[in-house]
Design an enzyme around this catalytic site. Structure first.
Site, PDB file in Angstrom:
ATOM      1  N   LYS A  79       0.843  -1.196   0.000  1.00  0.00           N
ATOM      2  CA  LYS A  79       0.000   0.000   0.000  1.00  0.00           C
ATOM      3  C   LYS A  79       0.876   1.242   0.000  1.00  0.00           C
ATOM      4  O   LYS A  79       1.904   1.302   0.680  1.00  0.00           O
ATOM      5  CB  LYS A  79      -0.913  -0.009   1.228  1.00  0.00           C
ATOM      6  CG  LYS A  79      -1.921   1.134   1.278  1.00  0.00           C
ATOM      7  CD  LYS A  79      -2.854   0.998   2.476  1.00  0.00           C
ATOM      8  CE  LYS A  79      -3.867   2.133   2.534  1.00  0.00           C
ATOM      9  NZ  LYS A  79      -4.794   2.006   3.688  1.00  0.00           N
ATOM     10  N   SER A 160      -9.817   2.532   2.873  1.00  0.00           N
ATOM     11  CA  SER A 160      -8.890   3.190   1.966  1.00  0.00           C
ATOM     12  C   SER A 160      -7.972   2.225   1.217  1.00  0.00           C
ATOM     13  O   SER A 160      -7.329   2.605   0.247  1.00  0.00           O
ATOM     14  CB  SER A 160      -8.025   4.180   2.745  1.00  0.00           C
ATOM     15  OG  SER A 160      -7.191   3.490   3.702  1.00  0.00           O
ATOM     16  N   SER A 184     -10.362   0.260   7.272  1.00  0.00           N
ATOM     17  CA  SER A 184      -9.808   0.330   5.922  1.00  0.00           C
ATOM     18  C   SER A 184      -9.093  -0.919   5.442  1.00  0.00           C
ATOM     19  O   SER A 184      -8.612  -0.951   4.313  1.00  0.00           O
ATOM     20  CB  SER A 184      -8.853   1.532   5.802  1.00  0.00           C
ATOM     21  OG  SER A 184      -9.589   2.729   5.817  1.00  0.00           O
TER      22      SER A 184
END
Length: 494
Positions: A79, A160, A184
């Protein structure tokens, strides 16, 4: 031979150790899959050389007879919230566009030390603020799933960590890192039919992870099943002197401890999670989950978490308050974007840089956070929210007297279409209604796929555990996974 990209972390690890294929074969296959999946917009930066270098090191070590590293032969996605040395790390924001760290986050370094290779940096909601991956400066990620209604509406992969969930679900990465501030990891996992766990706050170091809300942010793995998550988590956790909130505790052997039998365990069902307007399909899946844990030998008990209804309002005071403080460092002075026209003074540079560099959702949360921390409002909002947070944590402590883990839905709906909720921030924030309470209390929690809705889209069930009881969470999730038999996967359209 099975397509290597169809294999998960365990099968790749074990197949490599057994000599069924080389690590370079694996890296090459996944690099090609990433390159072919650009329509998903899941990766912001592709790093095929990193994956190949790790693979070659693993192959060389195996040829020399050296003991294999835990993740040798396994490439993963990272990420873009994790700083990676020599590779752009932007938190999907214009204000950090072009920022290339000279250091490595602790979590990513642990994974590289374990032998993993990096396929690239994954797209995300800007500064981890969002539930649909629509706030990224570099364009939204598209879920690999489609509704079975004959239409072609692009769907949100959750957020997210939407790039992570999309990449794993699309079989272009066997696993990926995520971060979870209010859901998330878990909500995008539920939206895309994969597994994801947020460990106890402090299990994973936050050093080198671009901060959103420091008292809530926690890294965790996202993978195709429970065992793969356990394997990744073991290699992400551990004490870090560089992080004052890091827990100085040994890392358990979660994979070895996996056990789907729940005999003697008590599974709590919180009555406050039966919210008004819950879709019948979510209610039915929850009941199915209850039946599954009973079948695994658990006793199911109803528990009460009376302050649950205040969790979302408290979270959306505390998290923006911490964000407004953390994001004050992005001012155009030291790194990142700088908008300094000729003749402008320092204040004008601050204002122009932040106005240009931050997206609308980030600005919204900074404004909220600055307001609730301002003189005259601090006690009325922020202090009260922290008191509510303490009450929510106390609710969980009392619940543990009656049960070992909690079972709830992960999200209040299946994946929605891109653009469907972006105009209504409140509707978007409600996606976190089931995940926020455990984040406020710092508890381990995991989402595991349980079935699909009428449109063929995945639905997830959430297991919440006591502090530091990741093993209990993983075991309950494994019990559900084995009984759900979830094998649905998106049809390739990209």
């Amino acid at each position: 031979m099975t397509d290597l990209t169809d294999l998960g972390i365990r099968d790749l690890r074990d197949g490599f150790r057994a000599g069924q294929f080389s690590a370079r074969d694996v890296a090459t296959a996944f690099n090609a899959a990433v390159a072919a999946a650009t329509p998903l917009n899941a990766f912001l930066v592709e790093t095929p050389d990193h994956a190949l270098a790790a693979a070659d090191a693993a192959d060389t070590a195996r040829a020399a007879g050296d003991a294999p590293k835990p993740l040798a032969g396994v490439p993963i996605g990272m990420k873009d919230l994790f700083c990676t040395k020599g590779v752009a790390s932007t938190a999907a924001s214009h204000i950090l566009e072009g920022f290339v760290p000279e250091y490595e986050s602790t979590v990513s370094q642990k994974l590289w030390d374990a032998g993993a290779g990096m396929l690239g940096k994954l797209n995300m909601d800007q500064f981890a603020m969002g539930s649909s991956n629509e706030t990224s400066h570099f364009g939204n990620v598209i879920s690999p799933w489609r509704r079975a209604d004959g239409g072609n509406a692009p769907l949100a992969p959750g957020g997210s960590s939407g790039g992570s969930s999309s990449a794993v679900a699309a079989r272009i990465a066997p696993g990926a890192t995520g971060t979870d501030t209010g859901g998330s990891i878990r909500q995008p996992a539920a939206f895309t039919g994969i597994s994801g766990i947020k460990p106890t706050y402090g299990r994973c170091s936050r050093w080198g992870v671009i901060a959103f809300a420091s008292s809530l942010d926690q890294a965790g793995p996202m993978a195709r099943d429970v065992r793969d998550c356990a394997i990744m988590l073991e290699n992400m956790c551990g004490f870090d002197q560089k992080d004052a909130t890091s827990l100085d505790l040994p890392v358990p052997q979660w994979e070895a401890g996996l056990n789907a039998g729940l005999k003697g365990k008590r599974v709590g069902v919180p009555k406050e999670y039966r919210v008004d307007g819950m879709p019948p399909e979510i209610e039915a899946l929850w009941q199915q989950g209850i039946d599954w844990v009973k079948d695994a030998g658990a006793e199911v008990v109803e528990v009460s978490l009376p302050h649950t209804k205040y969790a979302l309002p408290a979270y959306y005071i505390i998290a923006p308050a911490e964000a407004s403080s953390n994001l004050a460092r992005y001012d155009g002075v030291r790194y990142g974007l700088r908008d300094l026209p000729e003749g402008a003074n320092l204040q004008e540079m601050y204002a122009r840089t932040r106005a240009e560099g931050f997206g609308d959702e980030v600005k919204r949360r900074i404004l909220i956070g600055t307001y609730v921390l301002s003189a005259g409002f601090y006690d009325a909002y922020y202090t009260q929210a922290q008191k509510v947070r303490a009450l929510i944590a106390r609710d969980f402590e009392r619940a543990w007297e009656a049960c070992d883990v909690l079972l709830t839905p992960t999200a209040p709906s299946a994946a929605f279409a891109l653009g469907e909720k972006s105009a209504d921030p409140i509707a978007m924030y409600l996606n976190d209604v089931f995940t926020v309470p455990s984040s406020l209390a710092g508890l381990p929690a995991m989402s595991v796929p349980g079935g699909v809705d009428a449109m063929g889209l995945p639905l997830g069930l959430q297991i919440i555990g006591r502090p530091l009881d990741e093993q209990g969470v993983l075991n309950a999730a494994l019990a559900i996974e084995e009984r759900a038999g979830f094998v649905a996967r998106p049809e390739r359209w990209w």
